[in-house]
Design a protein around this motif. Structure first.
Motif, PDB file in Angstrom:
ATOM      1  N   TRP A  78       0.845  -1.205   0.000  1.00 29.09           N
ATOM      2  CA  TRP A  78       0.000   0.000   0.000  1.00 29.09           C
ATOM      3  C   TRP A  78       0.881   1.256   0.000  1.00 29.09           C
ATOM      4  O   TRP A  78       0.634   2.198  -0.752  1.00 29.09           O
ATOM      5  CB  TRP A  78      -0.909  -0.017   1.238  1.00 29.09           C
ATOM      6  CG  TRP A  78      -1.577   1.306   1.499  1.00 29.09           C
ATOM      7  CD1 TRP A  78      -2.708   1.772   0.898  1.00 29.09           C
ATOM      8  CD2 TRP A  78      -1.139   2.334   2.389  1.00 29.09           C
ATOM      9  NE1 TRP A  78      -3.002   3.037   1.371  1.00 29.09           N
ATOM     10  CE2 TRP A  78      -2.050   3.396   2.288  1.00 29.09           C
ATOM     11  CE3 TRP A  78      -0.078   2.461   3.271  1.00 29.09           C
ATOM     12  CZ2 TRP A  78      -1.929   4.564   3.034  1.00 29.09           C
ATOM     13  CZ3 TRP A  78       0.056   3.635   4.010  1.00 29.09           C
ATOM     14  CH2 TRP A  78      -0.868   4.660   3.886  1.00 29.09           C
TER      15      TRP A  78
ATOM     16  N   ARG B 137       0.784   4.208  -2.716  1.00 26.26           N
ATOM     17  CA  ARG B 137       0.390   5.549  -2.277  1.00 26.26           C
ATOM     18  C   ARG B 137       1.472   6.568  -2.647  1.00 26.26           C
ATOM     19  O   ARG B 137       1.190   7.678  -3.078  1.00 26.26           O
ATOM     20  CB  ARG B 137       0.142   5.554  -0.770  1.00 26.26           C
ATOM     21  CG  ARG B 137      -0.607   6.787  -0.343  1.00 26.26           C
ATOM     22  CD  ARG B 137      -1.038   6.714   1.087  1.00 26.26           C
ATOM     23  NE  ARG B 137      -2.007   7.737   1.376  1.00 26.26           N
ATOM     24  CZ  ARG B 137      -1.714   9.011   1.522  1.00 26.26           C
ATOM     25  NH1 ARG B 137      -0.462   9.421   1.393  1.00 26.26           N
ATOM     26  NH2 ARG B 137      -2.656   9.899   1.765  1.00 26.26           N
TER      27      ARG B 137
ATOM     28  N   ILE C  94      -9.996  13.663 -15.430  1.00 27.89           N
ATOM     29  CA  ILE C  94      -9.261  12.517 -14.897  1.00 27.89           C
ATOM     30  C   ILE C  94      -8.776  11.586 -16.013  1.00 27.89           C
ATOM     31  O   ILE C  94      -7.634  11.139 -16.005  1.00 27.89           O
ATOM     32  CB  ILE C  94     -10.122  11.804 -13.852  1.00 27.89           C
ATOM     33  CG1 ILE C  94      -9.967  12.608 -12.565  1.00 27.89           C
ATOM     34  CG2 ILE C  94      -9.708  10.358 -13.642  1.00 27.89           C
ATOM     35  CD1 ILE C  94     -10.686  12.106 -11.406  1.00 27.89           C
TER      36      ILE C  94
ATOM     37  N   SER D 175     -16.116  14.677  -6.188  1.00 19.93           N
ATOM     38  CA  SER D 175     -16.057  16.097  -6.563  1.00 19.93           C
ATOM     39  C   SER D 175     -17.425  16.574  -7.030  1.00 19.93           C
ATOM     40  O   SER D 175     -17.839  17.699  -6.710  1.00 19.93           O
ATOM     41  CB  SER D 175     -15.040  16.321  -7.682  1.00 19.93           C
ATOM     42  OG  SER D 175     -13.833  15.733  -7.319  1.00 19.93           O
TER      43      SER D 175
HETATM   44  C1  HEM Z   1     -14.161  16.490  -3.140  1.00 22.11           C
HETATM   45  C2  HEM Z   1     -13.455  15.477  -3.578  1.00 22.11           C
HETATM   46  C3  HEM Z   1     -12.996  14.290  -2.764  1.00 22.11           C
HETATM   47  C4  HEM Z   1     -13.430  13.827  -1.552  1.00 22.11           C
HETATM   48  C5  HEM Z   1     -14.539  14.386  -0.660  1.00 22.11           C
HETATM   49  C6  HEM Z   1     -12.631  12.659  -1.226  1.00 22.11           C
HETATM   50  C7  HEM Z   1     -12.761  11.909  -0.066  1.00 22.11           C
HETATM   51  C8  HEM Z   1     -11.906  10.894   0.304  1.00 22.11           C
HETATM   52  C9  HEM Z   1     -11.950  10.175   1.569  1.00 22.11           C
HETATM   53  C10 HEM Z   1     -12.936  10.430   2.700  1.00 22.11           C
HETATM   54  C11 HEM Z   1     -10.963   9.256   1.562  1.00 22.11           C
HETATM   55  C12 HEM Z   1     -10.636   8.228   2.659  1.00 22.11           C
HETATM   56  C13 HEM Z   1      -9.537   8.748   3.537  1.00 22.11           C
HETATM   57  C14 HEM Z   1      -9.135   7.689   4.556  1.00 22.11           C
HETATM   58  O1  HEM Z   1      -9.705   6.619   4.593  1.00 22.11           O
HETATM   59  O2  HEM Z   1      -8.179   7.928   5.299  1.00 22.11           O
HETATM   60  C15 HEM Z   1     -10.285   9.363   0.274  1.00 22.11           C
HETATM   61  C16 HEM Z   1      -9.215   8.596  -0.113  1.00 22.11           C
HETATM   62  C17 HEM Z   1      -8.694   8.591  -1.386  1.00 22.11           C
HETATM   63  N1  HEM Z   1      -9.033   9.411  -2.439  1.00 22.11           N
HETATM   64 FE1  HEM Z   1     -10.330  10.954  -2.312  1.00 22.11          FE
HETATM   65  N2  HEM Z   1     -11.746  12.438  -2.249  1.00 22.11           N
HETATM   66  C18 HEM Z   1     -11.934  13.398  -3.217  1.00 22.11           C
HETATM   67  C19 HEM Z   1     -11.251  13.537  -4.416  1.00 22.11           C
HETATM   68  C20 HEM Z   1     -10.340  12.614  -4.911  1.00 22.11           C
HETATM   69  C21 HEM Z   1      -9.701  12.688  -6.217  1.00 22.11           C
HETATM   70  C22 HEM Z   1      -9.928  13.809  -7.250  1.00 22.11           C
HETATM   71  C23 HEM Z   1      -8.899  11.583  -6.331  1.00 22.11           C
HETATM   72  C24 HEM Z   1      -8.014  11.150  -7.475  1.00 22.11           C
HETATM   73  C25 HEM Z   1      -7.586  11.906  -8.442  1.00 22.11           C
HETATM   74  C26 HEM Z   1      -9.021  10.825  -5.088  1.00 22.11           C
HETATM   75  C27 HEM Z   1      -8.361   9.655  -4.807  1.00 22.11           C
HETATM   76  C28 HEM Z   1      -8.306   9.073  -3.553  1.00 22.11           C
HETATM   77  C29 HEM Z   1      -7.410   7.962  -3.202  1.00 22.11           C
HETATM   78  C30 HEM Z   1      -6.417   7.256  -4.125  1.00 22.11           C
HETATM   79  C31 HEM Z   1      -7.644   7.680  -1.832  1.00 22.11           C
HETATM   80  C32 HEM Z   1      -6.942   6.625  -0.950  1.00 22.11           C
HETATM   81  C33 HEM Z   1      -5.854   7.304  -0.149  1.00 22.11           C
HETATM   82  C34 HEM Z   1      -5.184   6.371   0.869  1.00 22.11           C
HETATM   83  O3  HEM Z   1      -5.682   5.270   1.146  1.00 22.11           O
HETATM   84  O4  HEM Z   1      -4.162   6.765   1.385  1.00 22.11           O
HETATM   85  N3  HEM Z   1      -9.893  11.489  -4.261  1.00 22.11           N
HETATM   86  N4  HEM Z   1     -10.872  10.362  -0.456  1.00 22.11           N
END
Ligand code: HEM
Length: 363
Positions: free
Chosen positions: A126, A130, A183, A313
């Motif tokens: 992971w 990441r 994207i 988004s």
């Molecule tokens: C308003 C827009 C967004 C919201 C509200 C959002 C919300 C979240 C949340 C709540 C998590 C979980 C965090 C956790 O479990 O610790 C997350 C993880 C993630 N998001 Fe977003 N996200 C958004 C936009 C995006 C975009 C634009 C991308 C990709 C281009 C993205 C890719 C990811 C990825 C890859 C993870 C996993 C990160 C990890 O496990 O370290 N997200 N997001």
């Protein structure tokens, strides 16, 4: 003799009390937050209503039990958090403690069995993925390299809204399409051009929307894991069908990309590489000590980005617009800020501002 009986009885009582204290202290778990009572075996499941959307019910319970409450759903004990500060505490401050949450049956089916970043356990695999995601896709250099592209795509959406002035616009759907466009372009650039590219975009839009809907569906297999093998609601089967469709598109795009890369048709300049190109280079990275990822991991990361970056988004923008419409003072402040900072041309069109970053993810 009487004295002997008293001594034995007293010793026995003291030992029992000590044993009880030790036993109960050893077993003590932190107290759970308050929450609604359910019934045996089913927990609160019969009371959440027939709708597939759990969120209105959770909001209602939040009003009664506060920003953190517990909910027994079948065999699962769920803790619901319902405030920005608690969300920050869990996904940021104490991220390491909470990040290994259960993935649902639909999540697993959509993430190549947790081969991705979002649902993988927090282990070295992971951490590698990441690092690639944060360093390569979300880096300032990468975002700056795609600034013009994002400005163009968002500009088209703004033009669409202007052309429909005075008429209703489905802002959530428009943002979803816009975000998907951004994207897809950041992921694999302009490698699929013309009609084929458009067919892929349309197919993608339809399947990704269905995947996201299905991810939010209540599934009995998640609440009673022993029943998961029967897949009573067909959620797993349906998700696997959609994933197969996306997988076919991914394979197609990857094959085309690899071909173009091998012919030297894609720009190889640093900062101009699209994300798929970077992932493919890592896949071919056999050097010891360097990051290397598999073909399945590449597709799983692509799925994360497509599914995680679009609906999130779109929903955020939809909510922001709804809140603005309900609060006209804030709306006119936002309009003033837009005309002060961005400005308007003589024809009433927005003037593109080179220094403004149009869309930056919150992650
Ligand atoms: C308003 C827009 C967004 C919201 C509200 C959002 C919300 C979240 C949340 C709540 C998590 C979980 C965090 C956790 O479990 O610790 C997350 C993880 C993630 N998001 Fe977003 N996200 C958004 C936009 C995006 C975009 C634009 C991308 C990709 C281009 C993205 C890719 C990811 C990825 C890859 C993870 C996993 C990160 C990890 O496990 O370290 N997200 N997001």
């Amino acid at each position: 003799m009487d004295e002997f009986i008293y001594v034995v009885a007293a010793t026995f009582s003291v030992l029992s009390i000590l044993w009880y204290i030790k036993y109960s202290l050893g077993k003590r778990t932190p107290p759970l937050p308050p929450g609604p009572r359910g019934i045996p075996i089913l927990g609160y499941l019969p009371f959440i209503g027939r709708s597939n959307n759990l969120f209105p019910k959770l909001t209602e319970l939040g009003h009664k039990f506060g920003p953190i409450f517990k909910l027994n759903l079948g065999r699962k004990l769920c803790v619901v958090i319902n405030s920005p500060s608690l969300a920050k505490e869990i996904v940021r401050t104490k991220d390491a403690v909470f990040s290994n949450r259960d993935a649902s049956v639909a999540n697993l089916a959509a993430s190549y069995n947790a081969s991705d970043v979002v649902f993988s356990e927090t282990n070295s695999r992971w951490a590698t993925m990441r690092k690639v995601f944060v360093r390569e896709m979300m880096s300032t250099a990468s975002l700056e390299a795609s600034n013009e592209l994002r400005a163009n795509v968002v500009g088209k959406a703004v033009d669409y809204v202007r052309a429909h002035s005075g008429k209703p616009v489905k802002i959530g759907e428009l943002t979803f399409r816009t975000e998907l466009d951004v994207i897809m372009n950041m992921l694999w650039g302009g490698t699929i051009e013309g009609v084929k590219g458009e067919i892929i975009a349309a197919e993608f839009f339809s399947v990704v929307s269905k995947i996201i809907d299905l991810l939010g569906k209540l599934n009995v297999s998640d609440f009673f894991p022993v029943l998961a093998r029967f897949d009573f609601q067909g959620v797993k089967r349906e998700m696997e069908g959609y994933v197969k469709c996306v997988d076919r598109i991914f394979d197609d795009v990857i094959a085309q990309h690899e071909k173009k890369l091998s012919c030297g048709e894609i720009i190889k300049k640093q900062g101009k590489k699209d994300f798929l190109q970077i992932l493919l280079e890592l896949q071919n990275n056999q050097d010891c000590g360097h990051i290397s990822i598999s073909h399945t991991q590449i597709k799983a990361i692509m799925m994360d980005i497509v599914a995680g970056g679009t609906d999130t988004s779109a929903i955020t923008v939809e909510w922001a617009m709804a809140e603005l419409m309900l609060n006209l003072t804030v709306m006119s402040k936002a309009q003033k800020e837009l005309s002060d900072v961005v400005g308007w041309g003589e024809d009433g069109r927005r003037i593109p501002h080179p220094e403004i970053e149009i869309s930056r993810s919150s992650c």
